[in-house]
Scaffold this active site. Structure first.
Site, PDB file in Angstrom:
ATOM      1  N   SER A 181       0.785  -1.226   0.000  1.00  0.00           N
ATOM      2  CA  SER A 181       0.000   0.000   0.000  1.00  0.00           C
ATOM      3  C   SER A 181       0.816   1.274   0.000  1.00  0.00           C
ATOM      4  O   SER A 181       0.315   2.325  -0.400  1.00  0.00           O
ATOM      5  CB  SER A 181      -0.945   0.007   1.205  1.00  0.00           C
ATOM      6  OG  SER A 181      -0.221  -0.059   2.421  1.00  0.00           O
ATOM      7  N   HIS A 209      -5.621  -3.483  -2.538  1.00  0.00           N
ATOM      8  CA  HIS A 209      -5.450  -2.445  -3.550  1.00  0.00           C
ATOM      9  C   HIS A 209      -5.419  -2.985  -4.980  1.00  0.00           C
ATOM     10  O   HIS A 209      -5.253  -2.202  -5.916  1.00  0.00           O
ATOM     11  CB  HIS A 209      -4.174  -1.650  -3.269  1.00  0.00           C
ATOM     12  CG  HIS A 209      -4.194  -0.945  -1.952  1.00  0.00           C
ATOM     13  ND1 HIS A 209      -4.735   0.292  -1.776  1.00  0.00           N
ATOM     14  CD2 HIS A 209      -3.762  -1.340  -0.726  1.00  0.00           C
ATOM     15  CE1 HIS A 209      -4.639   0.655  -0.504  1.00  0.00           C
ATOM     16  NE2 HIS A 209      -4.047  -0.314   0.148  1.00  0.00           N
ATOM     17  N   LYS A 239     -12.433   0.156  -1.272  1.00  0.00           N
ATOM     18  CA  LYS A 239     -11.486   0.860  -2.135  1.00  0.00           C
ATOM     19  C   LYS A 239     -12.042   0.856  -3.561  1.00  0.00           C
ATOM     20  O   LYS A 239     -12.946   1.609  -3.855  1.00  0.00           O
ATOM     21  CB  LYS A 239     -10.108   0.226  -1.998  1.00  0.00           C
ATOM     22  CG  LYS A 239      -9.546   0.394  -0.572  1.00  0.00           C
ATOM     23  CD  LYS A 239      -8.169  -0.189  -0.412  1.00  0.00           C
ATOM     24  CE  LYS A 239      -7.565   0.162   0.949  1.00  0.00           C
ATOM     25  NZ  LYS A 239      -8.306  -0.400   2.102  1.00  0.00           N
TER      26      LYS A 239
END
Length: 386
Positions: A181, A209, A239
């Protein structure tokens, strides 16, 4: 409380401020997006993880409105009592099909999912092997599991193999971010799977992610890892998916075990069912989201090309929406972030202890919701700072 104890807290806060490590919450008005109002200022945001621009997408908003009339707001109970709604169940089945795993389990957050998986799989007779740059939730989960906790240097598979070979643990778990990240690089999935097979370990991959972004949106799993019974896959849903929660996908027996043993799943009220209804729509948008991903890739290429000769700092290698620009000192990174804000650009400064000393950085995150003009504005401002 004694005044001495309060004084120690106040001294600690003052020390954080002096070291440019104090954090504060910014106040958002309105919906999340590429252009937002923060602390009363209209800015272009380069700090959201809303990679596909789904957080305020009309289709997801409509799904939420429709679900409200069916299920109301709260879940009312834990999943194992009466809180497990059909929307939860439908999403778990759809998610498992989408990522190519036999079964899935929905958690309220990624933090709870990591805690639930590692405490259920490792426990006192186990050992967790973790990349040194794993997210804090994986670190905390490993420490709280009661298992032995062994860390290997970032991406150093030779060191990891030595640790696995020396281990006498009954249950071994290799735990790794799939997209890291703060650096934006990817874990070597198949090489990790080789080691997991050689030393009879689980491979737990946190794809917070990568899900929705990498490949066709199904995340960073390779075909081989998708087919392996020893791979346990986590996707964060707040996300790129634009909603909330996290889903773990694995062999049916693994999911059944988590339902029985994952305390953060068992002993908490289920997430609102309307969120699961939104997630079902989000999956549909991700599956049909090639145009969004293409636009995002175009922004990444534009930024990297535009900052090749930047004097302010250097971009780390990354093909993901996470584009870290290393500045060095905490104070310098903070000053650069503040200067960008004066230009109407919100880019966070990431400092120790989140990243190693002297690698403070601007963490630029791109979204399909940005325009090429937004990215060009950021490039121009960074060059002006340099």
């Amino acid at each position: 409380m004694s005044s001495a104890a309060l004084t120690r807290l106040q001294d600690g806060l003052a020390a954080l401020q002096a070291d440019h490590l104090e954090r504060r919450r910014r106040l958002l008005d309105g919906a999340q997006g590429a252009h937002v109002t923060i602390d009363g200022q209209r800015v272009v945001s380069f700090c959201s993880n809303d990679y596909l621009g789904l957080a305020a997408d009309p289709a997801l908003v409509a799904a939420a409105h429709a679900a409200l009339d069916i299920c109301g707001v709260g879940a009312g109970a834990a999943h194992l009592i009466t809180g497990h709604h059909r929307f939860h169940d439908d999403f778990e089945a759809a998610f498992a099909r989408f990522v190519g795993k036999p079964a899935a389990l929905l958690f309220s957050t990624g933090y709870l999912a990591n805690l639930g998986v590692l405490t259920a799989l490792a426990a006192k007779k186990g050992e967790v092997f973790a990349d040194k740059l794993n997210h804090a939730s994986l670190v905390d989960a490993a420490q709280l599991s009661g298992a032995s906790f062994t860390r290997y240097r970032h991406g150093d598979l030779s060191q990891l193999e030595g640790q696995l070979a020396a281990s006498t643990a009954l249950d071994k778990v290799i735990a790794s971010d799939l997209v890291f990240s703060m650096d934006g690089d990817l874990a070597p999935v198949d090489a990790l799977l080789d080691l997991a097979e050689r030393y009879d370990a689980w491979l737990y991959l946190d794809d917070a992610h990568g899900f929705g972004v990498l490949g066709d949106g199904r995340g960073g799993l390779t075909a081989r890892a998708r087919a392996s019974d020893r791979v346990i896959y986590l996707a964060t849903l707040g996300k790129a998916a634009g909603v909330s929660g996290a889903a773990v996908a694995a062999h049916v027996s693994v999911i059944d075990w988590l339902v029985q043993k994952a305390r953060p799943y068992i002993y908490t009220t289920a997430s609102p069912p309307l969120l699961a209804a939104c997630l079902l729509e989000s999956l549909r948008q991700i599956e049909a989201g090639e145009a969004r991903r293409a636009r995002l890739c175009s922004h990444i290429a534009q930024l990297r090309e535009g900052l090749v000769d930047l004097k302010l700092g250097a971009l780390m290698p990354s093909d993901t929406p996470i584009q870290p620009l290393v500045i060095g000192a905490n104070a310098d990174a903070v000053r650069a972030s503040q200067a960008l804000l004066q230009h109407g650009l919100l880019v966070p400064a990431i400092r120790t202890p989140t990243v190693p000393a002297n690698t403070a950085r601007l963490r630029i995150t791109l979204s399909a919701a940005h325009s090429a003009d937004d990215v060009a504005q950021l490039i121009e401002a960074l060059h002006a700072l340099g």
